[in-house]
Write an enzyme that holds these catalytic residues in place. Sequence first.
Site, PDB file in Angstrom:
ATOM      1  N   GLN A 158       0.688  -1.187  -0.011  1.00 26.70           N
ATOM      2  CA  GLN A 158      -0.187  -0.063  -0.019  1.00 26.70           C
ATOM      3  C   GLN A 158       0.913   1.194  -0.015  1.00 26.70           C
ATOM      4  O   GLN A 158       0.263   2.247  -0.499  1.00 26.70           O
ATOM      5  CB  GLN A 158      -0.823   0.114   1.341  1.00 26.70           C
ATOM      6  CG  GLN A 158      -2.196   0.901   1.062  1.00 26.70           C
ATOM      7  CD  GLN A 158      -3.192   0.287   0.058  1.00 26.70           C
ATOM      8  OE1 GLN A 158      -3.228  -0.862  -0.153  1.00 26.70           O
ATOM      9  NE2 GLN A 158      -3.803   1.149  -0.558  1.00 26.70           N
ATOM     10  N   LYS A 169       9.439   7.369   4.500  1.00 25.40           N
ATOM     11  CA  LYS A 169       9.819   6.357   5.223  1.00 25.40           C
ATOM     12  C   LYS A 169      11.249   6.308   5.150  1.00 25.40           C
ATOM     13  O   LYS A 169      12.202   6.093   6.302  1.00 25.40           O
ATOM     14  CB  LYS A 169       9.168   5.451   4.968  1.00 25.40           C
ATOM     15  CG  LYS A 169       9.859   3.998   5.501  1.00 25.40           C
ATOM     16  CD  LYS A 169       8.957   2.754   5.767  1.00 25.40           C
ATOM     17  CE  LYS A 169       9.647   1.777   6.602  1.00 25.40           C
ATOM     18  NZ  LYS A 169      10.800   1.236   5.877  1.00 25.40           N
ATOM     19  N   ARG A 220      10.030  -5.818   3.966  1.00 21.77           N
ATOM     20  CA  ARG A 220      10.733  -6.601   4.705  1.00 21.77           C
ATOM     21  C   ARG A 220       9.540  -6.969   5.721  1.00 21.77           C
ATOM     22  O   ARG A 220      10.071  -7.779   6.654  1.00 21.77           O
ATOM     23  CB  ARG A 220      11.627  -5.756   5.469  1.00 21.77           C
ATOM     24  CG  ARG A 220      12.947  -5.547   4.247  1.00 21.77           C
ATOM     25  CD  ARG A 220      14.263  -5.010   5.015  1.00 21.77           C
ATOM     26  NE  ARG A 220      15.349  -5.538   4.144  1.00 21.77           N
ATOM     27  CZ  ARG A 220      15.912  -4.516   3.209  1.00 21.77           C
ATOM     28  NH1 ARG A 220      15.507  -3.318   3.282  1.00 21.77           N
ATOM     29  NH2 ARG A 220      16.888  -4.665   2.351  1.00 21.77           N
ATOM     30  N   HIS A 252       3.757   1.691  -1.684  1.00 24.19           N
ATOM     31  CA  HIS A 252       4.062   2.020  -2.981  1.00 24.19           C
ATOM     32  C   HIS A 252       3.009   2.464  -3.725  1.00 24.19           C
ATOM     33  O   HIS A 252       3.004   3.286  -4.326  1.00 24.19           O
ATOM     34  CB  HIS A 252       4.667   0.650  -3.701  1.00 24.19           C
ATOM     35  CG  HIS A 252       5.834   0.163  -3.018  1.00 24.19           C
ATOM     36  ND1 HIS A 252       5.797  -1.268  -2.423  1.00 24.19           N
ATOM     37  CD2 HIS A 252       7.145   0.626  -2.890  1.00 24.19           C
ATOM     38  CE1 HIS A 252       7.041  -1.398  -1.818  1.00 24.19           C
ATOM     39  NE2 HIS A 252       7.664  -0.636  -2.446  1.00 24.19           N
ATOM     40  N   LEU A 298       4.655   0.280   6.703  1.00 25.21           N
ATOM     41  CA  LEU A 298       4.532  -0.607   5.718  1.00 25.21           C
ATOM     42  C   LEU A 298       5.937  -0.797   5.100  1.00 25.21           C
ATOM     43  O   LEU A 298       6.680   0.217   4.949  1.00 25.21           O
ATOM     44  CB  LEU A 298       3.508  -0.284   4.412  1.00 25.21           C
ATOM     45  CG  LEU A 298       2.035  -0.694   4.884  1.00 25.21           C
ATOM     46  CD1 LEU A 298       1.031   0.092   3.830  1.00 25.21           C
ATOM     47  CD2 LEU A 298       1.691  -1.808   5.253  1.00 25.21           C
ATOM     48  N   SER A 299       6.270  -1.883   5.060  1.00 30.37           N
ATOM     49  CA  SER A 299       7.700  -2.256   4.357  1.00 30.37           C
ATOM     50  C   SER A 299       7.642  -3.700   3.842  1.00 30.37           C
ATOM     51  O   SER A 299       7.075  -4.482   4.329  1.00 30.37           O
ATOM     52  CB  SER A 299       8.763  -2.130   5.446  1.00 30.37           C
ATOM     53  OG  SER A 299       9.876  -2.866   4.847  1.00 30.37           O
TER      54      SER A 299
HETATM   55  P1  AMP Z   1      11.361   0.148  -1.771  1.00 30.77           P
HETATM   56  O1  AMP Z   1      10.765  -0.830  -2.638  1.00 30.77           O
HETATM   57  O2  AMP Z   1      11.356  -0.351  -0.544  1.00 30.77           O
HETATM   58  O3  AMP Z   1      12.981   0.434  -2.304  1.00 30.77           O
HETATM   59  O4  AMP Z   1      10.619   1.319  -1.815  1.00 30.77           O
HETATM   60  C1  AMP Z   1      10.394   2.315  -2.988  1.00 30.77           C
HETATM   61  C2  AMP Z   1       9.680   3.491  -2.538  1.00 30.77           C
HETATM   62  O5  AMP Z   1       8.640   3.575  -1.779  1.00 30.77           O
HETATM   63  C3  AMP Z   1      10.678   4.250  -1.853  1.00 30.77           C
HETATM   64  O6  AMP Z   1      10.538   5.797  -2.115  1.00 30.77           O
HETATM   65  C4  AMP Z   1      10.101   4.134  -0.421  1.00 30.77           C
HETATM   66  O7  AMP Z   1      10.619   5.165   0.483  1.00 30.77           O
HETATM   67  C5  AMP Z   1       8.600   3.952  -0.623  1.00 30.77           C
HETATM   68  N1  AMP Z   1       8.026   3.455   0.618  1.00 30.77           N
HETATM   69  C6  AMP Z   1       8.323   2.144   1.107  1.00 30.77           C
HETATM   70  N2  AMP Z   1       7.644   2.064   2.011  1.00 30.77           N
HETATM   71  C7  AMP Z   1       6.686   3.114   2.271  1.00 30.77           C
HETATM   72  C8  AMP Z   1       5.743   3.486   3.164  1.00 30.77           C
HETATM   73  N3  AMP Z   1       5.391   2.788   4.244  1.00 30.77           N
HETATM   74  N4  AMP Z   1       4.853   4.602   2.866  1.00 30.77           N
HETATM   75  C9  AMP Z   1       5.402   5.483   1.994  1.00 30.77           C
HETATM   76  N5  AMP Z   1       6.173   4.953   1.050  1.00 30.77           N
HETATM   77  C10 AMP Z   1       7.075   3.924   1.291  1.00 30.77           C
END
Ligand code: AMP
Length: 273
Positions: free
Chosen positions: A32, A146, A184, A34, A181-182
């Site tokens: 959510q 985040k 991971r 992303h 949200l992550s």
């Molecule tokens: P990632 O796939 O973890 O590299 O994240 C891709 C993008 O999504 C990055 O700009 C992150 O900061 C953003 N992102 C990841 N988790 C969140 C979240 N919970 N809320 C908002 N943006 C997020």
Amino acid sequence: MQIIKNIEEMQALRGKMEGSVGFVPTMGALHQGHLTLIRQARAENDHVVVSVFVNPTQFLPGEDLEKYPRREEADRKICDLAGVDALFMPEIGAMYHDDEVKLKAPAYLGYILEGHRRPGHFDGVVQVVMKLFNLIRPTRAYFGKKDAQQLRILQKMVEDFFMSVEIVPVDTVREEDGLALSSRNVYLSPEERERALSISRSLKRASRLVMAGETDAEAIRLAMEDMMREIDVEYIAVVDRDFRPLERVKLKETIILVAARVGHTRLIDNIWI
Ligand code: AMP
């Protein structure tokens, strides 16, 4: 939606796009958070490009590169439903060449906090984002708050290299109980997930303390530490928007950040005050 794996195809498609292009770089396993970035990009641009690329150069030896969650099929569906025009999913060999020119993250911003714990991580981030920006030539690129330090470093890259892309920061999306949200989070057992909640709770506590008039950074840090006794806290930092440590919290100028290990999973979170 077009699914593109090849560099030349991506460049050709970009060449045909008229008007503004919103870009959301990700490592996939979309959630959510992303989707919020993608929706904002959709609302603000004529075209939307999302990339899914688990970038090897931002992982340190011994980190979770191999086991990082990969959900290609689900990611395609999510992007398609969200009205994405192009989903760029390159192979590693297409993105990286032998003996490359290498970018380095800023000496201060890139080597404190996350950079200190994960030396070289932000070098890999700037390397891949520069490549992606040059391929996609976005009008606007969307990043989550985040990853606050990543966001600041990429804003700096754009300033330092006189790039014309606008970096758009997006608020952190959380579960109902506060957990940020992550991708991971899937590593967490139910018991670990419960303990991980102390991270967002401690940040909430910090913001309540500030609202009640507390400005002393050390007092806030201690109150947060107290709430996170059940997990391995790597750092609690009270910094300004340029990541300089603050002794006193200043409204609209402060970020409080946490990194912690819960079991084998490393989590980060923060709050902007
Ligand atoms: P990632 O796939 O973890 O590299 O994240 C891709 C993008 O999504 C990055 O700009 C992150 O900061 C953003 N992102 C990841 N988790 C969140 C979240 N919970 N809320 C908002 N943006 C997020």
